[in-house]
Design an enzyme around this catalytic site. Sequence first.
Site, PDB file in Angstrom:
ATOM      1  N   ASP A 139       3.098  -2.965   1.062  1.00  0.00           N
ATOM      2  CA  ASP A 139       2.927  -1.806   0.056  1.00  0.00           C
ATOM      3  C   ASP A 139       1.580  -2.043  -0.915  1.00  0.00           C
ATOM      4  O   ASP A 139       1.907  -2.701  -1.776  1.00  0.00           O
ATOM      5  CB  ASP A 139       4.179  -1.511  -0.722  1.00  0.00           C
ATOM      6  CG  ASP A 139       4.030  -0.471  -1.803  1.00  0.00           C
ATOM      7  OD1 ASP A 139       5.207  -0.355  -2.408  1.00  0.00           O
ATOM      8  OD2 ASP A 139       2.901   0.059  -1.952  1.00  0.00           O
ATOM      9  N   TYR A 161       8.608  -2.929  -6.643  1.00  0.00           N
ATOM     10  CA  TYR A 161       8.827  -1.358  -6.771  1.00  0.00           C
ATOM     11  C   TYR A 161       8.045  -0.695  -5.744  1.00  0.00           C
ATOM     12  O   TYR A 161       6.880  -0.849  -5.554  1.00  0.00           O
ATOM     13  CB  TYR A 161       8.470  -0.834  -8.170  1.00  0.00           C
ATOM     14  CG  TYR A 161       8.655   0.588  -8.439  1.00  0.00           C
ATOM     15  CD1 TYR A 161       7.677   1.556  -8.635  1.00  0.00           C
ATOM     16  CD2 TYR A 161       9.978   1.224  -8.474  1.00  0.00           C
ATOM     17  CE1 TYR A 161       7.729   2.783  -8.631  1.00  0.00           C
ATOM     18  CE2 TYR A 161       9.925   2.533  -8.579  1.00  0.00           C
ATOM     19  CZ  TYR A 161       8.977   3.344  -8.611  1.00  0.00           C
ATOM     20  OH  TYR A 161       9.038   4.793  -8.803  1.00  0.00           O
ATOM     21  N   LYS A 165      -2.874   5.735  -5.179  1.00  0.00           N
ATOM     22  CA  LYS A 165      -3.382   5.782  -6.346  1.00  0.00           C
ATOM     23  C   LYS A 165      -4.837   5.686  -6.292  1.00  0.00           C
ATOM     24  O   LYS A 165      -5.456   6.755  -5.958  1.00  0.00           O
ATOM     25  CB  LYS A 165      -3.177   4.036  -7.189  1.00  0.00           C
ATOM     26  CG  LYS A 165      -1.866   4.032  -7.444  1.00  0.00           C
ATOM     27  CD  LYS A 165      -1.270   2.797  -8.325  1.00  0.00           C
ATOM     28  CE  LYS A 165       0.195   2.861  -8.542  1.00  0.00           C
ATOM     29  NZ  LYS A 165       0.711   3.338  -9.819  1.00  0.00           N
TER      30      LYS A 165
HETATM   31  P1  KE4 Z   1       3.887   6.842  -6.966  1.00  0.00           P
HETATM   32  O1  KE4 Z   1       5.307   7.857  -6.204  1.00  0.00           O
HETATM   33  O2  KE4 Z   1       4.104   6.801  -8.314  1.00  0.00           O
HETATM   34  O3  KE4 Z   1       2.828   7.632  -6.361  1.00  0.00           O
HETATM   35  O4  KE4 Z   1       3.974   5.399  -6.240  1.00  0.00           O
HETATM   36  C1  KE4 Z   1       4.958   4.729  -6.348  1.00  0.00           C
HETATM   37  C2  KE4 Z   1       4.637   3.142  -6.028  1.00  0.00           C
HETATM   38  C3  KE4 Z   1       4.815   2.656  -4.809  1.00  0.00           C
HETATM   39  N1  KE4 Z   1       4.458   1.303  -4.759  1.00  0.00           N
HETATM   40  C4  KE4 Z   1       3.753   0.571  -5.579  1.00  0.00           C
HETATM   41  C5  KE4 Z   1       3.424  -0.683  -5.274  1.00  0.00           C
HETATM   42  C6  KE4 Z   1       3.821   1.082  -6.769  1.00  0.00           C
HETATM   43  O5  KE4 Z   1       3.290   0.376  -8.006  1.00  0.00           O
HETATM   44  C7  KE4 Z   1       4.140   2.768  -7.191  1.00  0.00           C
HETATM   45  C8  KE4 Z   1       3.984   3.312  -8.430  1.00  0.00           C
HETATM   46  N2  KE4 Z   1       3.705   2.450  -9.384  1.00  0.00           N
HETATM   47  C9  KE4 Z   1       4.013   2.780 -10.799  1.00  0.00           C
HETATM   48  C10 KE4 Z   1       3.453   1.737 -11.844  1.00  0.00           C
HETATM   49  N3  KE4 Z   1       4.183   0.652 -11.795  1.00  0.00           N
HETATM   50  C11 KE4 Z   1       3.563   4.118 -11.142  1.00  0.00           C
HETATM   51  C12 KE4 Z   1       3.804   4.405 -12.820  1.00  0.00           C
HETATM   52  C13 KE4 Z   1       5.119   5.490 -12.901  1.00  0.00           C
HETATM   53  O6  KE4 Z   1       6.116   5.229 -12.219  1.00  0.00           O
HETATM   54  O7  KE4 Z   1       4.795   6.236 -13.826  1.00  0.00           O
END
Ligand code: KE4
Length: 430
Positions: A239, A144, A267
């Site tokens: 990523d 993701y 993060k």
């Molecule tokens: P954000 O847009 O949520 O800041 O980041 C997206 C993203 C991009 N790449 C990786 C590897 C990620 O894990 C994420 C976001 N992770 C999720 C949890 N697996 C965030 C939690 C959520 O969606 O509420």
Amino acid sequence: MSDSRSAELFERAKVSIPGGVNSPVRAFRAVGGSPVFIASAAGATLTCADGTRYTDYIGSWGPMILGHAHPAVVAAITEAAAKGTSFGAPTEGEVLLAEKVKSLYPSIEMLRCTSSGTEATMAAIRVARGFTGRSTVVKFEGCYHGHADFLLVKAGSGAATFGVPDSAGVPEGSARNTMTAAFNDVPGLEALFAAHGSDIAAVIVEPVVGNMGCVPPDAGFLEAILALCTKHGAVSIFDEVMTGCRLSSGGYQGRVGLTPDMTCLGKIVGGGMPLAVYGGKRAIMEQVAPVGPVYQAGTLSGNPVAVAAALTTLARLDAALYTHLEALGAQLEGGLNSALAEAGVEGCVQRVGSMITLFFTKGPVRHWGHASSSNTKQFAVFHQQMLSRGEYWPPSQYEAAFLSGAHTEALVAQTVKHAHEALRVVATSS
Ligand code: KE4
């Protein structure tokens, strides 16, 4: 532990916010019950709306590597906010942060801040497309990268190599330029490049997957991605939104000595505030406006309050922290494995550093096809049993759990004890 105040707030929230949450996974849909509403957090402990306390293994989905409300981070945010919360103009802090990130990630020669990981990966792919003049992007099933249209794509059926939308509202056209491959499948990726190499702008990968649960790369898999991208003139994008500053202060690439063309961070790099980063080779990043023709922008990009949190957090990513996290990770991994064995429940524990997942399927889990065979009903029972014992575990089989510098050997021992109890219930559940 019941939390009536959370249940009451959840009912109110659902009137005004879709699903009552501002991000879907928080709704506990995969595990049942209703989510705990958090009132405050400190260190490794969450306090929910009715006062119940939990040991936190989500850490806001990764950012809180120092623990919640770290005094130095809170002080930095407070001090920065008192000087103004947003200027929409360059600041010294952004220069310091860019230089700090470059010192941690030698593969990053230039970078831009964004406000979320989604923005970072979306921008990185646009820049790679602008740099190569190509359109096709390759991603891996189970990874993701945020919710940009062209990344909400799943494998097409049968021999179809191009993706199909994995969400309503994503036009077929947006998915058409995205191809999916299986994680850890080097022959499959080689075949994709053999057939489409001259069209591929970028390959984006979570170097250690967190979003299907914790799935490490096989030896040689990431190296194959880098070599194929170099051979065919495509851009390799790690990523590291989740793994960055988590698996070492220089991310997974720093842990294993790899050099992707571009990297996305999020993060931890933002210290728990809305700040993410994309960057990479100078020749690629000089495509970005106003220097180059690829447009990317953001009102709150490099926000001074977020930058203060980021700099304060990054300054504390020292060797002692990672030594502590590795020891606790090993303790938790060993404890969960012993709990599985004692309960006679089929499963496996996969961990890299302080990222860990308890899968309810026979291991090793090497790709999405295997991860998705997990017994999610058993996971739901495990989650509910852990929550009732004050353990705040990710509410999905397909997420990683995280430790922080604020966790202790005693806290982890208590969690392991609770896992033994929870898995005994799983063993007797249908
Ligand atoms: P954000 O847009 O949520 O800041 O980041 C997206 C993203 C991009 N790449 C990786 C590897 C990620 O894990 C994420 C976001 N992770 C999720 C949890 N697996 C965030 C939690 C959520 O969606 O509420």
